[in-house]
Motif scaffolding. Sequence first.
Motif, PDB file in Angstrom:
ATOM      1  N   ASP A 239       0.823  -1.218   0.000  1.00  0.00           N
ATOM      2  CA  ASP A 239       0.000   0.000   0.000  1.00  0.00           C
ATOM      3  C   ASP A 239       0.855   1.264   0.000  1.00  0.00           C
ATOM      4  O   ASP A 239       0.449   2.289  -0.536  1.00  0.00           O
ATOM      5  N   PHE A 240       2.045   1.159   0.605  1.00  0.00           N
ATOM      6  CA  PHE A 240       2.966   2.296   0.589  1.00  0.00           C
ATOM      7  C   PHE A 240       3.495   2.503  -0.835  1.00  0.00           C
ATOM      8  O   PHE A 240       3.614   3.629  -1.298  1.00  0.00           O
ATOM      9  N   HIS A 242       1.875   1.771  -3.427  1.00  0.00           N
ATOM     10  CA  HIS A 242       0.767   2.305  -4.209  1.00  0.00           C
ATOM     11  C   HIS A 242       0.585   3.805  -3.981  1.00  0.00           C
ATOM     12  O   HIS A 242       0.236   4.543  -4.902  1.00  0.00           O
ATOM     13  N   ARG A 243       0.868   4.266  -2.752  1.00  0.00           N
ATOM     14  CA  ARG A 243       0.780   5.709  -2.489  1.00  0.00           C
ATOM     15  C   ARG A 243       1.796   6.467  -3.344  1.00  0.00           C
ATOM     16  O   ARG A 243       1.493   7.528  -3.898  1.00  0.00           O
ATOM     17  N   CYS A 246       0.622   6.464  -6.967  1.00  0.00           N
ATOM     18  CA  CYS A 246      -0.420   7.479  -7.201  1.00  0.00           C
ATOM     19  C   CYS A 246       0.196   8.881  -7.272  1.00  0.00           C
ATOM     20  O   CYS A 246      -0.226   9.722  -8.067  1.00  0.00           O
ATOM     21  N   TRP A 247       1.202   9.093  -6.421  1.00  0.00           N
ATOM     22  CA  TRP A 247       1.890  10.384  -6.423  1.00  0.00           C
ATOM     23  C   TRP A 247       2.586  10.612  -7.771  1.00  0.00           C
ATOM     24  O   TRP A 247       2.548  11.705  -8.326  1.00  0.00           O
ATOM     25  N   ILE A 306       2.417  11.536   2.458  1.00  0.00           N
ATOM     26  CA  ILE A 306       1.410  10.800   1.683  1.00  0.00           C
ATOM     27  C   ILE A 306       1.125   9.406   2.252  1.00  0.00           C
ATOM     28  O   ILE A 306       0.167   8.762   1.853  1.00  0.00           O
ATOM     29  N   SER A 307       1.961   8.946   3.187  1.00  0.00           N
ATOM     30  CA  SER A 307       1.709   7.607   3.738  1.00  0.00           C
ATOM     31  C   SER A 307       1.250   7.636   5.199  1.00  0.00           C
ATOM     32  O   SER A 307       1.058   6.597   5.813  1.00  0.00           O
ATOM     33  N   LEU A 310      -1.806   5.600   6.282  1.00  0.00           N
ATOM     34  CA  LEU A 310      -1.602   4.141   6.339  1.00  0.00           C
ATOM     35  C   LEU A 310      -1.060   3.735   7.706  1.00  0.00           C
ATOM     36  O   LEU A 310      -1.467   2.729   8.290  1.00  0.00           O
TER      37      LEU A 310
END
Lengths: 619, 181
Positions: A239-240, A242-243, A246-247, A306-307, A310
């Motif tokens: 998920d990190f 993926h962040r 997305c950035w 951004i993380s 999470l």
Amino acid sequence: MALLQITEPGLSAAPHQHRLAVGIDLGTTNSLVATVKSGAATVLPDEHGRSLLPSVVRYRDDGRTIVGFEAQAEQSRDPNNTIVSVKRFMGRGLADIQDVGRSPYRFVDAPGMVQLVTRAGHKSPVEVSADILKNLRERAEASLGGELIGAVITVPAYFDDAQRQATKDAARLAGLNVLRLLNEPTAAAIAYGLDNGAEGTYVVYDLGGGTFDVSVLALTRGVFEVLATSGDSSLGGDDFDHRIYCWILEQAGLHGLSAHDTRLLLTRAREAKEALTEHADTRITAVLADGQTIDLQLSQTTFHAISKTLIDKTLLPVRKALRDARIGAGDVKGVVMVGGATRMPQVQKAVGDFFGRPPLTNLDPDKVVALGAAIQANVLAGNKGDDEWLLLDVIPLSLGLETMGGLTEKIIPRNSTIPIARAQEFTTFKDGQTALSVHILQGERELVSDCRSLAKFVLRGIPPMVAGAARIRVTFQVDADGLLAVTAREMISGVEASIEVKPSYGLSDDEITRMLSDSIAHVADDINARKLREAMVDADSLLDALDVALASDADLLDDAERAALDEAMQALRDAIAAESTKDINACSHRLNQASEPFAARRMDRNIQRALTGKNIETL
Amino acid sequence: MTADLFSDFQQDHFALFGLPRRFALDGAALDTLWRSAAAQVHPDRFASAGDAEKRIALMAATRVNEAYQTLKSPLARARYLLRLAGIDTAEETNTSMPPAFLMAQMEWREAIEDARHGHDVDALERLSRQLRLDVRAMEDELGEALDEQHDHASAALLVRKLRFLEKLDQEIGDAIEALLF
């Protein structure tokens, strides 16, 4: 305290050859296999000396299946046929997968569990996982120079019954005898606790590639008792990545990327995440399929920003577990960090701030789970360790039944120590009702629709009675692997129905047998020879165990019982000498039955020995 | 064969651990007794034994855990003592309660509701702590009723009251989780 001495019921009297057993950490991102050699747990590397096996499987167009680094290197080139993070799909239906759009795969909904469309056909996540496990089994057998007697496979503590069963099926499909499914944080606690002689209340914070677990354990001399566990089975290092991905999309103004470009940028995102563990900033470069060049600079500060959500998300299960264990953050003596994702400095800082103490990072967070599993496998296989210890684990989620009105009735609450059984009585609500359907659920919510449906079955043949007269007892039994079996019995007539909770999503024994015979690797192995060896090994250990039992407790048998047991043992020895798989299995079965009363009496005696003279006054 | 299967397991939970059959209990002693019994029968000790021993170990470990969990929880322990005495606590059917108790229940519910609506996790944690103090006081009363006065009717009422408080505790827990998750 002499009474606390522990007998060794499964161990052989005669000096025994070291029985090869391994611990396997089947991870979302990476998998490992470890074993105990000359008393020390050690990870088994591949022929290039690499410990980790990327949990990546590629089905190539030449019909070969490749696993690990090679598959990982090719994933951008062939994203649809290269399966990464398959653990996220274990025991999950299509509706459970939140990020279908984010995966480059084509899914088909199969009963209970999704399948992935590859050029090698529809693959169940169980089969893909089995390919990873098979690779590790081969690595271990090559390295140890013999066949494995069994393996301990780790699972996230927060895995539900469907996910556990799927993992066990995958191991069987890979030709592994599963000694135990072990919760990952508990495995880590074994490795940590035995190494450090830890005593007191510890928290294991386990952030893996795709799952998050937290367990609260009480460590006392020789006992690892899990007090509470919680987690999120779809939150992890991925998920990190993926962040960051997305950035990148946002910064570069990209959208509607192909599977190839998506995979490429996810790989760059992962590399950036790893770089930011040691550096204040990192450069991200990539050339997309259409020739467009990406060149960005990402700083630690931006990454942390951004993380952050999470990390906050992991602290919620932590609070829940502490609450369930009825302790506060201040009562915790140490926090053990497990999983590659805990290398991220912002994770360590957040956990340190929460508990008011720096977390313990002295063990390699990638290896600690496999090492703990290896230590447990060694003991379960019957190789005596230097220390004897006891592991008391719990179920992570409540188990219950559907009652009238779509509501869930909890039968076994979460965080109950396993093995555990609970029975509940129900009755009919209509005159002359002859069947009762039983819907088994797992989860904490009140509404059936909010819980995971594990299985449904129908108890038939209830004699017609007036409403409310029948007494139907439903019994839930959870074994030491955390797997559930349910039986329902009408108490007046004795009509019984039972189910191992798997048919609604798992593989039947027949399916596993078929897959095993289909598998080319196993045809080459020569199934028959393997079956004979397995039967002989099992029979030998059964005879050894009985010899030990008779040496200490023969007085529990009268002469006739002893004679019957001796006769059954001799029959098995004859069958082994004749090398007949069928006879060995038949005689083993008969001997097992014949020795059951003896086993029960010994169990009684052992408990009495442990407790005699111990009462409130003497403690 | 089943006749002597677990002959000693036919005993009640107290006898299994060699503890006196009463409400007052030394929790640490029970923990120690449980761990030593569990150490004898845990299926991990029989992972390479025959199927018969594995099966028996699973049953025995289940039995030991059930006894422990029943005795560990004061509410379950009291309910079990009453059952041994032939008293049905009738928690599902008998819902008549003293008016003062019902009043207090309503106040609890309102306080939980207010905190939930105010998204006030700290307030919920405070309520939880207060509730656990109330529970402890009621457990002391229960000990009196069972061990000293041998007043089964009062004890059964206290069990029903404690069941209410247990539900409240669950509601607070659910509310906290709902706000956190």
